[in-house]
Every structure is written in structure tokens, then in C-alpha cells.
Design a protein around this motif. Structure first.
Motif, PDB file in Angstrom:
ATOM      1  N   ARG A 252       0.831  -1.206   0.000  1.00 47.40           N
ATOM      2  CA  ARG A 252       0.000   0.000   0.000  1.00 47.40           C
ATOM      3  C   ARG A 252       0.871   1.264   0.000  1.00 47.40           C
ATOM      4  N   LEU A 253       1.951   1.256   0.795  1.00 49.82           N
ATOM      5  CA  LEU A 253       2.859   2.406   0.848  1.00 49.82           C
ATOM      6  C   LEU A 253       3.513   2.658  -0.504  1.00 49.82           C
ATOM      7  N   PHE A 254       3.980   1.597  -1.146  1.00 47.05           N
ATOM      8  CA  PHE A 254       4.622   1.747  -2.451  1.00 47.05           C
ATOM      9  C   PHE A 254       3.640   2.251  -3.499  1.00 47.05           C
ATOM     10  N   LYS A 255       2.442   1.727  -3.487  1.00 47.99           N
ATOM     11  CA  LYS A 255       1.457   2.141  -4.481  1.00 47.99           C
ATOM     12  C   LYS A 255       1.045   3.591  -4.276  1.00 47.99           C
ATOM     13  N   GLN A 256       0.891   3.987  -3.007  1.00 52.54           N
ATOM     14  CA  GLN A 256       0.428   5.344  -2.703  1.00 52.54           C
ATOM     15  C   GLN A 256       1.483   6.395  -3.008  1.00 52.54           C
ATOM     16  N   HIS A 257       2.747   6.110  -2.664  1.00 53.29           N
ATOM     17  CA  HIS A 257       3.787   7.140  -2.761  1.00 53.29           C
ATOM     18  C   HIS A 257       4.717   6.984  -3.966  1.00 53.29           C
ATOM     19  N   LEU A 258       4.843   5.761  -4.496  1.00 53.21           N
ATOM     20  CA  LEU A 258       5.776   5.525  -5.597  1.00 53.21           C
ATOM     21  C   LEU A 258       5.098   4.968  -6.840  1.00 53.21           C
ATOM     22  N   SER A 259       3.783   4.778  -6.760  1.00 58.52           N
ATOM     23  CA  SER A 259       2.977   4.309  -7.904  1.00 58.52           C
ATOM     24  C   SER A 259       3.525   3.015  -8.500  1.00 58.52           C
ATOM     25  N   ALA A 260       3.981   2.109  -7.648  1.00 63.64           N
ATOM     26  CA  ALA A 260       4.510   0.823  -8.115  1.00 63.64           C
ATOM     27  C   ALA A 260       4.416  -0.188  -6.979  1.00 63.64           C
ATOM     28  N   VAL A 261       4.339  -1.457  -7.337  1.00 61.17           N
ATOM     29  CA  VAL A 261       4.425  -2.502  -6.320  1.00 61.17           C
ATOM     30  C   VAL A 261       5.890  -2.655  -5.939  1.00 61.17           C
ATOM     31  N   PRO A 262       6.193  -3.163  -4.748  1.00 64.34           N
ATOM     32  CA  PRO A 262       7.592  -3.260  -4.313  1.00 64.34           C
ATOM     33  C   PRO A 262       8.488  -4.023  -5.282  1.00 64.34           C
ATOM     34  N   SER A 263       8.006  -5.129  -5.835  1.00 66.36           N
ATOM     35  CA  SER A 263       8.853  -5.938  -6.717  1.00 66.36           C
ATOM     36  C   SER A 263       9.240  -5.176  -7.982  1.00 66.36           C
ATOM     37  N   LYS A 264       8.303  -4.402  -8.526  1.00 66.48           N
ATOM     38  CA  LYS A 264       8.604  -3.627  -9.737  1.00 66.48           C
ATOM     39  C   LYS A 264       9.600  -2.515  -9.428  1.00 66.48           C
ATOM     40  N   TYR A 265       9.410  -1.834  -8.293  1.00 65.27           N
ATOM     41  CA  TYR A 265      10.322  -0.768  -7.905  1.00 65.27           C
ATOM     42  C   TYR A 265      11.743  -1.326  -7.693  1.00 65.27           C
ATOM     43  N   TYR A 266      11.815  -2.472  -7.047  1.00 64.00           N
ATOM     44  CA  TYR A 266      13.092  -3.140  -6.778  1.00 64.00           C
ATOM     45  C   TYR A 266      13.790  -3.511  -8.092  1.00 64.00           C
ATOM     46  N   LEU A 267      13.030  -4.042  -9.037  1.00 60.53           N
ATOM     47  CA  LEU A 267      13.583  -4.420 -10.338  1.00 60.53           C
ATOM     48  C   LEU A 267      14.154  -3.193 -11.051  1.00 60.53           C
ATOM     49  N   GLU A 268      13.437  -2.070 -10.994  1.00 62.94           N
ATOM     50  CA  GLU A 268      13.913  -0.850 -11.642  1.00 62.94           C
ATOM     51  C   GLU A 268      15.192  -0.343 -10.994  1.00 62.94           C
ATOM     52  N   LEU A 269      15.295  -0.459  -9.672  1.00 61.62           N
ATOM     53  CA  LEU A 269      16.526  -0.073  -8.981  1.00 61.62           C
ATOM     54  C   LEU A 269      17.712  -0.888  -9.487  1.00 61.62           C
ATOM     55  N   ARG A 270      17.500  -2.199  -9.611  1.00 59.78           N
ATOM     56  CA  ARG A 270      18.569  -3.096 -10.051  1.00 59.78           C
ATOM     57  C   ARG A 270      18.961  -2.816 -11.505  1.00 59.78           C
ATOM     58  N   LEU A 271      17.974  -2.523 -12.346  1.00 61.39           N
ATOM     59  CA  LEU A 271      18.262  -2.236 -13.746  1.00 61.39           C
ATOM     60  C   LEU A 271      18.991  -0.900 -13.910  1.00 61.39           C
ATOM     61  N   LYS A 272      18.623   0.093 -13.103  1.00 62.86           N
ATOM     62  CA  LYS A 272      19.321   1.383 -13.156  1.00 62.86           C
ATOM     63  C   LYS A 272      20.765   1.231 -12.700  1.00 62.86           C
ATOM     64  N   ARG A 273      20.956   0.375 -11.685  1.00 60.43           N
ATOM     65  CA  ARG A 273      22.322   0.105 -11.234  1.00 60.43           C
ATOM     66  C   ARG A 273      23.109  -0.598 -12.335  1.00 60.43           C
ATOM     67  N   ALA A 274      22.463  -1.546 -13.022  1.00 62.90           N
ATOM     68  CA  ALA A 274      23.127  -2.249 -14.123  1.00 62.90           C
ATOM     69  C   ALA A 274      23.517  -1.279 -15.229  1.00 62.90           C
ATOM     70  N   ARG A 275      22.638  -0.352 -15.530  1.00 63.17           N
ATOM     71  CA  ARG A 275      22.940   0.628 -16.585  1.00 63.17           C
ATOM     72  C   ARG A 275      24.143   1.482 -16.209  1.00 63.17           C
ATOM     73  N   GLN A 276      24.202   1.867 -14.941  1.00 59.56           N
ATOM     74  CA  GLN A 276      25.335   2.652 -14.468  1.00 59.56           C
ATOM     75  C   GLN A 276      26.639   1.883 -14.624  1.00 59.56           C
ATOM     76  N   LEU A 277      26.613   0.591 -14.279  1.00 58.00           N
ATOM     77  CA  LEU A 277      27.812  -0.232 -14.404  1.00 58.00           C
ATOM     78  C   LEU A 277      28.205  -0.440 -15.865  1.00 58.00           C
ATOM     79  N   LEU A 278      27.220  -0.595 -16.737  1.00 56.22           N
ATOM     80  CA  LEU A 278      27.500  -0.753 -18.166  1.00 56.22           C
ATOM     81  C   LEU A 278      28.166   0.491 -18.740  1.00 56.22           C
ATOM     82  N   GLN A 279      27.726   1.645 -18.269  1.00 52.90           N
ATOM     83  CA  GLN A 279      28.226   2.900 -18.810  1.00 52.90           C
ATOM     84  C   GLN A 279      29.560   3.314 -18.209  1.00 52.90           C
ATOM     85  N   GLN A 280      29.826   2.892 -16.967  1.00 52.98           N
ATOM     86  CA  GLN A 280      30.968   3.455 -16.252  1.00 52.98           C
ATOM     87  C   GLN A 280      32.069   2.455 -15.927  1.00 52.98           C
ATOM     88  N   THR A 281      31.852   1.161 -16.160  1.00 49.14           N
ATOM     89  CA  THR A 281      32.882   0.175 -15.848  1.00 49.14           C
ATOM     90  C   THR A 281      33.150  -0.714 -17.059  1.00 49.14           C
TER      91      THR A 281
END
Length: 327
Positions: A252-281
Motif C-alpha cells: 500500500r505504501l509503495f502504491k500510494q507514494h511511488l505508484s509501483a508494487v515493491p517488486s517492480k520498484y526493486y527491479l527498476e533499482l537493479r536495472l538502473k544500477r546495471a545501466r550505471q555499471l555498463l556505462q561506467q565500468t
């Protein structure tokens, strides 16, 4: 008997490629205003670059400098200003030149991503240090001998660091206060219309905290858990358990404040981290996938393509193409 006049403290300000104009302006303005307030020369400063050439800043302006770092006279302190950790810097030469200046009394001060380059030069081992929040994860991974914090700034003996931006002004007031007294720093801060000087142990504001403030500590704690467990992701049930609320409350907290379920938000965090590593390492795509919690290459590739519209291989290829074009 003639009274000996104290010499002004001499600071070098080393600009690395794409340093932030704001950081440069705040440092030089505070030192200049301190001289005006004291009605005498407390500080003098020199603008430096590794080669002595004008240095391009983040806003596109090329800042002329006084000298190359290797030609600088003896300094009382050296600011290293950088806004990225992927710049074209000769680390061996930088290390050699700074070590030639280094004495027990020399203050070494990293501003923004400047602490990254000081660490690359081997000058922060065993010291507390901070860096802009965007680079904290990489900074921690690359330099296990450095005690990394997410504070606004750190002062550890003669090694200092600051996250940059607005925190540069807070840091400069504290630095001047240590040298000239707290009353002097208070007067100086009034010239800058500062409501207060933030302490160094105040944590940097991450984007989530900026968006939701302190009103949802359980949500902030849940996201912090996710950010700390990228390589081995936690389940939604685990996160709810560690935060101390039910899974339904967490969702409920994730949906109300971040407009996403926890698993989707977590996946996006991991993918953004992957993109950073692809670009910088230069880590392999397989290594990056594993480091970001993906059990197989195909799973990583399909998840990445679904989110960003290109595969990890295409991301890496576009980065290399852009780098070659700039060269």
C-alpha cells in the motif's frame, strides 16, 4: 621586538575535467569574503589544472587557470573539484604530483567527486570520506580501505571531503570556522544569508527522501534495504518483515507514494544500477547481471530490454561508439 605577521593560508584549487562551476564559485567566494570581512589577507588561492590548460566545466565554460599542478608553489591545502568519475585523468601523474606536495600538514579536500580521484591516488586509505550520493556505491566497492559515509561532508584529520553543491557552502563555513573561530564563521555566514550551517554528519538527501520527506520512515527504510541488497535481492515478504509491517501495508505504501508494487520498484533499482555499471565500468555483461541480482544472462538481457528498449550489449556498444566519437 618586531611582531611577526601571520602569512595567509595558500590553497590550490585543482579543476578536473567537467568540474562544477558552482563548487568553484562557492570556494573562491567564501575565501574572498573572509579576506574582506577580516580586512586583511587571510587566504590566497591559485586555480590549477593537471596540464595548465583551461579546464571545461559542467556548464560548458572553459575556466582559465594560473598554473599546472606540478608547478604550484608549496600549498597549505589542495581542493580537488570533480563532478564525474569517468573523466580523462592521468591518475599516475596526479598521484605523483600530489604526493610531491603532500606533507603531514597539507589539507587534501575532495569536492563532489574529487574524493574519488584522491582515493585513486591512494591518499584516502584509512580515512573517513564522502562523495556525491550518485557515486557512493561505486566508491565503496572500488576502495574498501576508505571509510565511506553518505554524510554532507567529512573532516578526518587533514583529509576532507564534501558531497558538493549546496553542501560546499556549509563545508567552507566550517573550514573557515576551524581556522578563524566560530564567531568569525557566524559573521561570514550572515553575509551569505545562511539560515544555519549544516553539520557534517547530516546525511545527503537521496531523491526518495526529497520526494516524500520524513513522513514515511517505513517506506524509506524499505527502499534503503533494497538499495543495500542489489546483488542478492530480498523477497517482498523479507522486506516487510525487516521493516516491521505486513506485506499488504508495504504494498500500500509503495502504491500510494511511488505508484509501483515493491517488486517492480526493486527491479527498476537493479536495472538502473546495471545501466550505471555498463556505462561506467569495463565489467562483462554477465558479471554486471550477476552483480545486480539476475540469475542468468538471458533473464538480465530480456529484463533490460523490456525496461530500456535496448539490450545490455547495445547499451555497452552505444557507450563505446560515443566515446570513440568524442576522441
Amino acid at each position: 621586538m618586531q611582531t611577526q605577521v601571520a602569512k595567509p593560508l595558500r590553497y590550490g584549487i585543482l579543476l578536473l575535467p567537467h568540474a562544477a562551476m558552482a563548487d568553484l564559485a562557492l570556494i573562491t567566494e567564501v575565501l574572498s569574503r573572509a579576506n574582506q570581512l577580516a580586512e586583511k589577507k587571510l587566504y590566497e588561492f591559485l586555480l590549477l589544472s593537471p596540464s595548465g590548460d583551461a579546464m571545461p566545466l559542467t556548464n560548458g565554460i572553459k575556466a582559465p587557470v594560473d598554473l599546472p599542478l606540478s608547478y604550484a608553489p608549496k600549498l597549505d591545502g589542495l581542493f580537488v573539484i570533480a563532478d564525474e568519475i569517468a573523466g580523462d585523468v592521468d591518475v599516475d601523474e596526479l598521484s605523483k604530483t600530489i604526493h610531491a606536495q603532500a606533507t603531514e600538514k597539507l589539507q587534501l579536500i575532495g569536492i563532489g567527486c574529487g574524493s574519488y580521484w584522491l582515493a585513486r591516488a591512494g591518499l584516502l586509505n584509512g580515512y573517513r570520506s564522502t562523495i556525491h550520493w550518485q557515486e557512493i556505491n561505486r566508491f565503496t566497492e572500488e576502495f574498501p580501505e576508505v571509510i565511506v559515509s553518505s554524510n554532507l561532508y567529512e573532516i578526518d584529520r587533514n583529509r576532507m571531503s564534501c558531497a558538493g553543491g549546496a553542501s560546499t557552502l556549509d563545508f567552507m563555513m566550517v573550514l573557515v570556522g576551524q581556522q578563524q573561530g566560530h564567531d568569525f564563521a557566524a559573521q561570514l555566514s550572515e553575509l551569505f544569508s545562511m539560515e544555519r550551517i549544516r553539520p557534517g554528519n547530516e546525511r545527503q538527501r537521496i531523491p526518495l527522501a526529497t520526494r516524500i520527506g520524513a513522513s514515511q520512515p517505513k517506506l524509506t527504510e524499505a527502499v534503503s534495504l533494497m538499495e543495500a541488497n542489489i546483488e542478492e535481492p530480498l523477497t517482498t515478504d523479507d522486506i516487510a518483515y525487516y521493516v516491521g509491517i505486513s506485506r499488504r501495508q508495504l504494498e500500500r505504501l509503495f502504491k500510494q507514494h511511488l505508484s509501483a508494487v515493491p517488486s517492480k520498484y526493486y527491479l527498476e533499482l537493479r536495472l538502473k544500477r546495471a545501466r550505471q555499471l555498463l556505462q561506467q565500468t569495463s565489467k562483462s555483461i554477465v558479471q554486471i547481471g550477476l552483480a545486480c541480482g539476475f540469475s542468468s544472462g538471458p533473464h538480465f538481457s530480456s529484463s533490460y530490454r523490456n525496461h530500456f528498449g535496448i539490450t545490455p550489449r547495445e547499451e555497452r556498444s552505444s557507450r563505446n561508439t560515443g566515446k570513440n566519437a568524442s576522441e
